[in-house]
Write an enzyme that holds these catalytic residues in place. Structure first.
Site, PDB file in Angstrom:
ATOM      1  N   SER A 108       0.852  -1.179   0.000  1.00  0.00           N
ATOM      2  CA  SER A 108       0.000   0.000   0.000  1.00  0.00           C
ATOM      3  C   SER A 108       0.886   1.225   0.000  1.00  0.00           C
ATOM      4  CB  SER A 108      -0.876  -0.011   1.263  1.00  0.00           C
ATOM      5  OG  SER A 108      -1.496   1.243   1.485  1.00  0.00           O
ATOM      6  N   TYR A 111      -2.330  -1.339  10.417  1.00  0.00           N
ATOM      7  CA  TYR A 111      -2.215  -1.445   8.958  1.00  0.00           C
ATOM      8  C   TYR A 111      -0.859  -0.925   8.494  1.00  0.00           C
ATOM      9  CZ  TYR A 111      -3.853  -1.324   4.095  1.00  0.00           C
ATOM     10  OH  TYR A 111      -4.007  -1.540   2.752  1.00  0.00           O
TER      11      TYR A 111
END
Length: 257
Positions: A139, A152
Site C-alpha cells: 500500500s 495497517y
C-alpha cells in the site's frame, strides 16, 4: 490476450473480491491455474468455479490453518504454486490509545505473518523449478504513515521488509519478490472506510473521497482493481525477471511530495 503463464499455478489470497478477484481473473486469463484463497467460502467457490481453479477456504489469522497449505494442495491435487500473490487484508481505524490489542494482532497475522508462512511453504518448489514470483499487495501506507492506522501501517511496513529479504534470498533460484503500493483502490475494504469516515465527519461519501482520501494524490480518482491486476500480471511474466526487491508505487503521485 496471450497466455505467458500457461502451465503455471498461482495462489491468490483474498481472491473473492476486490484486487484479489481482479488478479485471479487476470492470471487465469494469462493461462495460470488459480487457487482462490479467501475466508468467504461462497465467494471463493464462486470465483474458483468461474476460473476453473480451486478454492481454499482459510482464515489467514489462523496460522495453524495457514501452515496446512501443503495438506490442502496434496488432497486436492493442486500443483505447488509458481506464483504467490499476498493480497488479503483488513483495516481498523482508531487512535493508538484506543486501538484494541486483539485487532492489532489480527491485522499483523493476516497481512504479515501469514504471508511469511505461505512464502516459506512455497519457496522450496519454486527453487527446485528455478522459477517463482512473489507479489505482495502492499500500500502507499507501506511507504507513508497516516494517523489512526497503527496496525495497517505497521503490517505493510513489515511486508515491505519481508519482500526485500525474499528477493535477496530467491534471486539465485529464479524467484522474484516485489511489492505493489497502491493508494485507495475501489474495493469493498475502501467502500467500508468511506462510509465510516462519512459518518465520523458528518460529510457525504463523495466529500470523503475528495477531501480526505485523495487529498495527498495528484490524480484525483480511485484506482480500479483491474489496474492493480495488470501490474501483478506483468510482474509475474517472463519480461519482469529482472524486477525484484522493488516497491512499485501506484499512488497517483501521493509519494511525489
Amino acid at each position: 490476450m496471450s497466455t505467458p503463464l500457461a502451465g503455471r499455478a498461482a495462489l491468490v489470497t483474498g481472491a473473492a473480491s476486490g484486487i484479489g478477484l481482479a488478479t485471479a481473473r487476470h492470471l487465469a486469463a494469462a493461462g495460470a491455474a488459480v487457487l482462490v484463497a479467501d475466508i468467504d467460502a461462497d465467494g471463493a467457490k464462486r470465483v474458483a468455479g468461474e476460473l476453473g481453479g480451486a478454492a481454499w477456504i482459510a482464515d489467514l489469522a489462523d496460522l495453524d490453518a495457514v501452515d496446512r497449505l501443503g495438506d490442502f494442495l496434496a488432497a486436492n491435487r493442486f500443483p505447488a504454486p509458481d506464483i504467490l500473490v499476498n493480497n488479503a487484508g483488513l483495516q481498523h481505524v482508531a487512535p493508538i490509545e484506543r486501538f484494541p490489542p486483539e485487532r492489532f494482532g489480527r491485522l499483523l497475522r493476516v497481512m504479515l505473518e501469514a504471508p511469511f508462512r505461505l512464502v516459506r511453504q512455497v519457496l522450496p518448489a519454486m527453487y527446485e523449478r528455478g522459477f517463482g514470483r512473489v507479489v505482495n499487495i502492499s500500500s502507499v501506507h507501506g511507504l507513508r504513515a497516516s494517523p489512526y492506522k497503527a496496525a495497517y501501517v505497521a503490517a505493510k511496513h513489515g511486508l515491505e521488509g519481508l519482500s526485500k529479504v525474499i528477493a535477496l534470498e530467491g534471486a539465485a533460484h529464479g524467484v522474484t519478490s516485489n511489492c505493489i503500493n497502491p493508494a485507495y483502490v475501489r474495493t469493498p475494504l475502501v467502500e467500508d472506510q468511506i462510509a465510516d469516515q462519512a459518518a465520523a465527519h458528518g460529510i457525504s461519501a463523495d466529500e470523503v473521497v475528495e477531501r480526505i482520501m485523495l487529498a495527498p494524490a495528484a490524480v484525483k480518482r480511485l484506482i480500479e482493481p483491474a489496474e492493480v491486476a495488470e501490474l501483478v500480471g506483468y510482474l509475474c511474466s517472463p519480461a519482469a525477471a529482472s524486477i525484484t526487491g522493488a516497491s512499485l508505487a501506484m499512488d497517483g503521485g501521493w509519494t511525489a511530495h
